[in-house]
Design an enzyme around this catalytic site. Structure first.
Site, PDB file in Angstrom:
ATOM      1  N   ASP A   1       3.687   2.582   3.258  1.00 15.89           N
ATOM      2  CA  ASP A   1       3.879   1.482   4.206  1.00 15.89           C
ATOM      3  C   ASP A   1       3.654   2.064   5.589  1.00 15.89           C
ATOM      4  O   ASP A   1       4.364   2.982   5.998  1.00 15.89           O
ATOM      5  CB  ASP A   1       5.308   0.924   4.110  1.00 15.89           C
ATOM      6  CG  ASP A   1       5.547   0.183   2.802  1.00 15.89           C
ATOM      7  OD1 ASP A   1       4.639  -0.526   2.350  1.00 15.89           O
ATOM      8  OD2 ASP A   1       6.650   0.329   2.230  1.00 15.89           O
TER       9      ASP A   1
ATOM     10  N   ASP B   1       5.647 -10.840  -3.794  1.00 11.23           N
ATOM     11  CA  ASP B   1       7.035 -10.418  -3.585  1.00 11.23           C
ATOM     12  C   ASP B   1       7.929 -11.509  -4.147  1.00 11.23           C
ATOM     13  O   ASP B   1       7.828 -12.673  -3.743  1.00 11.23           O
ATOM     14  CB  ASP B   1       7.325 -10.228  -2.097  1.00 11.23           C
ATOM     15  CG  ASP B   1       6.492  -9.108  -1.475  1.00 11.23           C
ATOM     16  OD1 ASP B   1       6.022  -8.241  -2.237  1.00 11.23           O
ATOM     17  OD2 ASP B   1       6.319  -9.110  -0.246  1.00 11.23           O
TER      18      ASP B   1
END
Lengths: 251, 208
Positions: free
Chosen positions: A11, A130
């Site tokens: 990330d 997600d």
């Protein structure tokens, strides 16, 4: 025989790798090029590089990060984060991505998946999904890096995205992300049964045992971040353990 | 020889939708002086040519037919000039594909491309074990990265070949003279792919 993939996830924000818990409380975990190179040497099968920039200025730096990682890497690179349209995909591919993951923008406008797939192919089009448990045995789609729950049912969305041309699903459990409490195996099993495209499981790994659980639950590949960044284990150690467990793993 | 002395010159066809950056990065790591082109004359004459590819058979052929690239490619392959075709680039060497019915391929290899056999995850995305027939010069046994829904299901006549298995055996790569077609992605296949590219670059050009 096709092997199961072990995928470290980077990330990135403003040129650095960061990691949080449930998408929040970010802390610095290192240089993306150094980490990507180290993971390839350890035997990583692919790298996922997600842009979690907060500002447009940071976002423009991200393509430089993709270029630098690509130059160092001889394994596949999947990029995502902030992809709004076909032009963003083209820019990421031009910088060195091989596959591109799309999330929030596709939830808002599902046609985007078809636009990417028809231009660049399904094998390039990854649905980043997600999901958060809804407390009634199902899961809802979470968008905007976890800031917002949509009304979409996660399983129905996975199936719709596949029919629109997504060639892979990167499934992250919002409830488990960064918690090290293990993957959401019920979620993995449900999505694996609902789609025929490959499934990457993400969110909650603390060690090789959790990765094995996710593969048994139906994932084709497993993604993890903090266990590798923090040096708890290595890709090589995880692959050795999974090989001992009888999984088809690239040596 | 390259006047700059940098490396072996390789022309890479820009098809418009391929993962060009990855292909260029891998060729440069293998010591090539890789240049992108869509010029038919350059494609025909290049000492070494790479046809990368992602996306659909029909789109790839549309891109190649535009500007006469497909014909230039066909002519150089007939002259046995070193040519490396990757993924969809490998598939368009054949005559037809079930992915894009009615679209003619470059057609330098007899046969048609079909859907991956068997009830398995499609697209196939990941590393698969490659086995080679004894006479392959470039390809060796090992693990290579694949990203495809379609493939050649049986080895074409007159080619040395490599195979892999995903719901059934399929053709992972072919070698015929100076023509190499790879269903896998050497640019994404780590040390195995790097070695394939190095061996390909080390091949000397045949007199023609």
């Amino acid at each position: 025989m096709l092997t199961r993939r072990i995928i470290p996830c980077l990330d990135c924000r403003d040129g650095r790798v960061v990691k949080g818990v449930k998408f929040q409380s970010l802390r610095d975990s290192g240089d993306p090029v150094d980490l990507a190179r180290a993971y390839e040497e350890q035997g990583a099968d692919e790298i996922v590089l997600l842009d979690i920039s907060a500002t447009p200025d940071e976002r423009s730096h991200h393509l430089d990060t993709v270029r630098s990682v690509r130059a160092a890497l001889s394994i596949p690179l999947t990029c995502g984060g902030g992809v709004r349209g076909v032009a963003d995909v083209a820019a990421l591919l031009e910088a060195g991505a091989d596959m591109v993951a799309v999330n929030t923008a596709a939830v808002a406008r599902p046609e985007l998946i078809g636009e990417i797939a028809s231009r660049f192919g399904s094998q390039c089009t990854v649905l980043s999904l997600d999901a958060a448990a809804d407390g009634r045995g199902g899961w809802r789609v979470v968008v905007r890096s976890g800031a917002e729950r949509s009304e979409r049912d996660a399983l129905a969305w996975a199936v719709e995205a596949q029919s629109r041309g997504a060639g892979e699903v990167l499934l992250t459990s919002w409830d488990r992300d960064g918690t090290r409490s293990g993957y959401d195996l019920d979620l993995i099993g449900a999505v694996a049964a609902a789609v025929h495209v490959p499934l990457i499981a993400s969110g909650g790994a603390a060690g090789a045992g959790h990765l094995a659980d996710a593969l048994r639950a139906g994932a084709d590949a497993v993604l993890a971040a903090s266990i590798f960044h923090d040096g708890d284990t290595t890709v090589g150690a995880v692959k050795a353990a999974l090989t001992r467990d009888g999984f088809a793993i690239r040596p | 020889m390259n006047p700059a002395g940098g490396g072996v010159e390789v022309v890479v066809i820009a098809t418009g939708v391929a993962n060009l950056a990855s292909v260029l990065a891998a060729l440069r790591r293998a010591g090539a002086d890789a240049r992108v082109s869509r010029d038919a004359e350059r494609v025909h004459r290049a000492e070494r040519l790479v046809l990368p590819g992602v996306g659909a058979f029909g789109d790839a052929m549309r891109s190649l037919n535009d500007g006469g690239l497909a014909e230039a490619l066909r002519r150089r392959i007939v002259l046995d000039r070193p040519t490396l075709a990757i993924c969809v680039g490998h598939q368009v060497l054949f005559e037809l594909s079930d992915e894009s019915p009615g679209v003619a391929g470059v057609g330098v290899i007899a046969g048609r491309i079909g859907r991956l056999p068997g009830a398995v995850r499609v697209p196939q995305i990941g590393w698969n074990r490659v086995a080679t027939s004894g006479s392959c010069r470039l390809l060796r046994p090992g693990f290579a990265f694949f990203s495809n829904s379609y493939c050649a299901t049986s080895p074409p006549d007159g080619c040395d070949y490599a195979t892999a298995d995903h719901g059934g055996p399929f053709v992972a790569g072919i070698e015929r003279g100076a023509l190499t077609g790879l269903q896998c992605h050497p640019e994404l296949s780590g040390a195995w792919g790097h070695d394939v590219l190095c061996r390909w670059l080390a091949q000397t050009r045949r007199p023609c």
